[in-house]
Write a protein that holds these residues in place. Structure first.
Motif, short mmCIF file in Angstrom:
data_model
loop_
_atom_site.label_atom_id
_atom_site.label_comp_id
_atom_site.label_asym_id
_atom_site.label_seq_id
_atom_site.Cartn_x
_atom_site.Cartn_y
_atom_site.Cartn_z
N ILE A 1 8.96 14.32 30.48
CA ILE A 1 8.07 13.16 30.98
C ILE A 1 7.82 12.41 29.76
CG2 ILE A 1 5.57 12.68 31.85
CD1 ILE A 1 5.58 15.13 33.42
N GLN A 2 7.41 13.13 28.58
CA GLN A 2 7.09 12.54 27.45
C GLN A 2 8.44 11.52 26.84
OE1 GLN A 2 4.21 11.79 26.10
NE2 GLN A 2 3.18 13.41 27.06
N THR A 3 9.47 12.05 26.84
CA THR A 3 10.61 11.17 26.50
C THR A 3 10.94 10.17 27.25
OG1 THR A 3 11.99 12.92 27.70
CG2 THR A 3 11.64 13.24 25.09
N ALA A 4 10.85 10.30 28.80
CA ALA A 4 10.93 9.45 29.59
C ALA A 4 10.19 8.11 29.31
CB ALA A 4 10.81 9.96 30.96
N LEU B 1 19.35 9.33 28.54
CA LEU B 1 19.41 10.39 27.60
C LEU B 1 18.29 11.46 27.51
CD1 LEU B 1 19.67 7.47 24.67
CD2 LEU B 1 21.46 8.80 25.96
N ILE B 2 17.57 11.42 28.49
CA ILE B 2 16.58 12.50 28.89
C ILE B 2 16.99 13.87 28.70
CG2 ILE B 2 14.87 13.36 30.03
CD1 ILE B 2 14.14 10.50 31.26
N GLY B 3 18.15 14.19 29.34
CA GLY B 3 18.56 15.63 29.67
C GLY B 3 19.20 15.85 28.26
N GLY B 4 19.78 15.10 27.49
CA GLY B 4 20.50 15.65 26.11
C GLY B 4 19.34 15.75 25.23
N SER B 5 18.46 14.84 25.26
CA SER B 5 17.36 15.10 24.17
C SER B 5 16.38 16.14 24.51
CB SER B 5 16.38 13.72 24.33
OG SER B 5 17.17 12.60 24.17
N VAL B 6 15.98 16.56 25.61
CA VAL B 6 15.33 17.66 25.86
C VAL B 6 16.09 18.85 25.71
CG1 VAL B 6 14.45 18.87 27.98
CG2 VAL B 6 14.02 16.50 27.70
N ALA B 7 17.20 18.93 26.02
CA ALA B 7 18.30 20.12 25.88
C ALA B 7 18.46 20.45 24.47
CB ALA B 7 19.46 19.87 26.28
N LEU C 1 10.39 13.44 39.95
CA LEU C 1 9.52 12.25 39.44
C LEU C 1 9.96 11.24 39.07
CD1 LEU C 1 6.40 14.91 38.14
CD2 LEU C 1 6.79 13.77 40.60
N LEU C 2 10.99 11.54 38.18
CA LEU C 2 11.65 10.37 37.16
C LEU C 2 12.59 9.73 38.03
CD1 LEU C 2 11.50 12.21 33.77
CD2 LEU C 2 9.76 10.84 34.76
N GLY C 3 13.08 10.21 38.90
CA GLY C 3 14.13 9.38 39.85
C GLY C 3 15.56 9.48 39.17
N LEU C 4 15.82 10.28 38.20
CA LEU C 4 17.22 10.30 37.40
C LEU C 4 18.06 11.04 38.21
CD1 LEU C 4 17.98 9.37 34.73
CD2 LEU C 4 17.79 11.78 33.96
N ASP C 5 19.37 10.62 38.27
CA ASP C 5 20.57 11.18 38.88
C ASP C 5 20.86 12.52 38.36
OD1 ASP C 5 23.77 11.35 38.82
OD2 ASP C 5 22.80 10.84 40.64
N HIS C 6 21.25 13.45 38.93
CA HIS C 6 21.45 14.75 38.12
C HIS C 6 22.95 14.72 37.30
CE1 HIS C 6 24.36 15.11 41.66
NE2 HIS C 6 24.81 16.16 40.87
N VAL C 7 23.78 13.79 37.77
CA VAL C 7 24.90 13.80 36.85
C VAL C 7 24.58 12.96 35.66
CG1 VAL C 7 27.16 12.41 36.84
CG2 VAL C 7 26.38 13.54 39.00
N ALA C 8 23.65 11.90 35.57
CA ALA C 8 23.43 11.47 34.19
C ALA C 8 22.57 12.33 33.40
CB ALA C 8 22.46 10.23 34.68
N PHE C 9 21.69 13.28 34.03
CA PHE C 9 21.00 14.48 33.43
C PHE C 9 21.91 15.32 32.57
CE2 PHE C 9 18.52 18.20 32.88
CZ PHE C 9 17.14 17.48 32.24
N LEU C 10 22.76 15.81 33.36
CA LEU C 10 23.72 16.88 32.71
C LEU C 10 24.89 16.30 32.11
CD1 LEU C 10 24.09 19.20 36.16
CD2 LEU C 10 22.31 19.46 33.99
N SER C 11 25.17 15.27 31.98
CA SER C 11 26.35 14.57 31.24
C SER C 11 26.02 14.68 30.08
CB SER C 11 26.82 13.37 31.90
OG SER C 11 25.80 12.46 31.81
N ARG C 12 24.83 14.16 29.45
CA ARG C 12 24.56 14.13 28.23
C ARG C 12 24.40 15.39 27.43
NH1 ARG C 12 25.37 9.08 25.94
NH2 ARG C 12 25.13 7.69 27.31
#
Length: 252
Positions: free
Chosen positions: A69-72, A83-89, A174-185
């Motif tokens: 949530i904070q990075t979003a 970039l949320i997925g890669g940053s959180v990971a 909650l953020l409406g991000l596509d799962h492909v975009a989240f995982l790709s990073r």
């Protein structure tokens, strides 16, 4: 060397560090010698690993969710929500999982070990073991330090995994991000060396937790009040040591 060695604060601190290092080295060396007392080791593995699993996973899930949530908030300003997925990971694997996980284990495991050993010391149970020709370091300290050292990296990996799952759930719902975009990073940014860093930090932090807790408890004095003070000092000293060690490992 006693935990309350005389002298100024610097001398006492250095004496405590040296004593903890010597105790942990002796315990790890004795762990390879007979008798092995497998039951004692399994009991400590269960206490440190299985017993801490609930609090570690719960903390990890909420840490990942909150960090997503904070990075979003920041990435949305620049139109870079992908970039949320890669940053959180990266944050979880490199820093948050081993460090916060170790602090949670310190509060639960470190305090309990110090209290248990301190109570045995002030009630002369450790002296009774020595009178029966049983090495208390081999019997009591070695299983605890080894359990913390081996189970902490497992807990850190579990923290990272559940934290990433929590971030993934928040990103999609909650953020409406596509799962492909989240995982790709994540696939692009997170390398095997990052996971190795989690394991290295977890192992180092586990060794710190076990060594400091056992040293403080093993040398506790002053009855029930002394045990309480030793437990408090264990949590404070271990937390500071974890943060310092995290800085050293990250710098290296």
């Amino acid at each position: 060397m006693a935990a309350d060695a005389p002298g100024n604060p610097l001398t006492r601190t250095l004496a405590a560090i040296g004593g903890a290092v010597l105790l942990s080295a002796s315990a790890l060396g004795l762990a390879l010698r007979r008798p092995y007392r497998v039951g004692h080791y399994l009991a400590q593995f269960e206490f440190v690993g299985v017993g801490s699993l609930g609090i570690v996973l719960l903390t990890g899930a909420f840490t990942g969710a909150v960090f997503a949530i904070q990075t979003a908030v920041a990435f949305t300003i620049f139109g870079a929500k992908a970039l949320i997925g890669g940053s959180v990971a990266l944050a979880l694997v490199r820093e948050l999982a081993p460090t916060i996980g170790a602090l949670m284990v310190t509060g639960r495991v470190g305090s309990a070990m110090c209290t248990e050993l301190g109570t045995m010391r002030v009630t002369e149970q450790i002296d009774a073991l020595e009178s029966m020709a049983v090495d208390p370091v081999h019997y009591l300290v070695a299983p605890r330090i080894l359990a913390c050292t081996l189970m902490m990296p497992v807990l850190a990996v579990g923290f990272a995994a559940i934290g990433l799952a929590g971030a993934y759930l928040i990103a999609l719902t909650l953020l409406g991000l596509d799962h492909v975009a989240f995982l790709s990073r994540i696939e692009t940014w997170v390398m095997p060396s990052d996971l190795l860093e989690t394991i290295v930090k977890g192992t180092a932090f586990g060794l710190l937790i076990g060594s400091i807790a056992c040293f403080k408890g093993f040398h506790a004095t002053g009855g029930s009040r002394g045990v309480g003070l030793a437990t408090t000092r264990t949590v404070v000293a271990t937390s500071i040591a974890i943060l310092l060690m995290d800085y050293v490992i990250t710098s290296v």
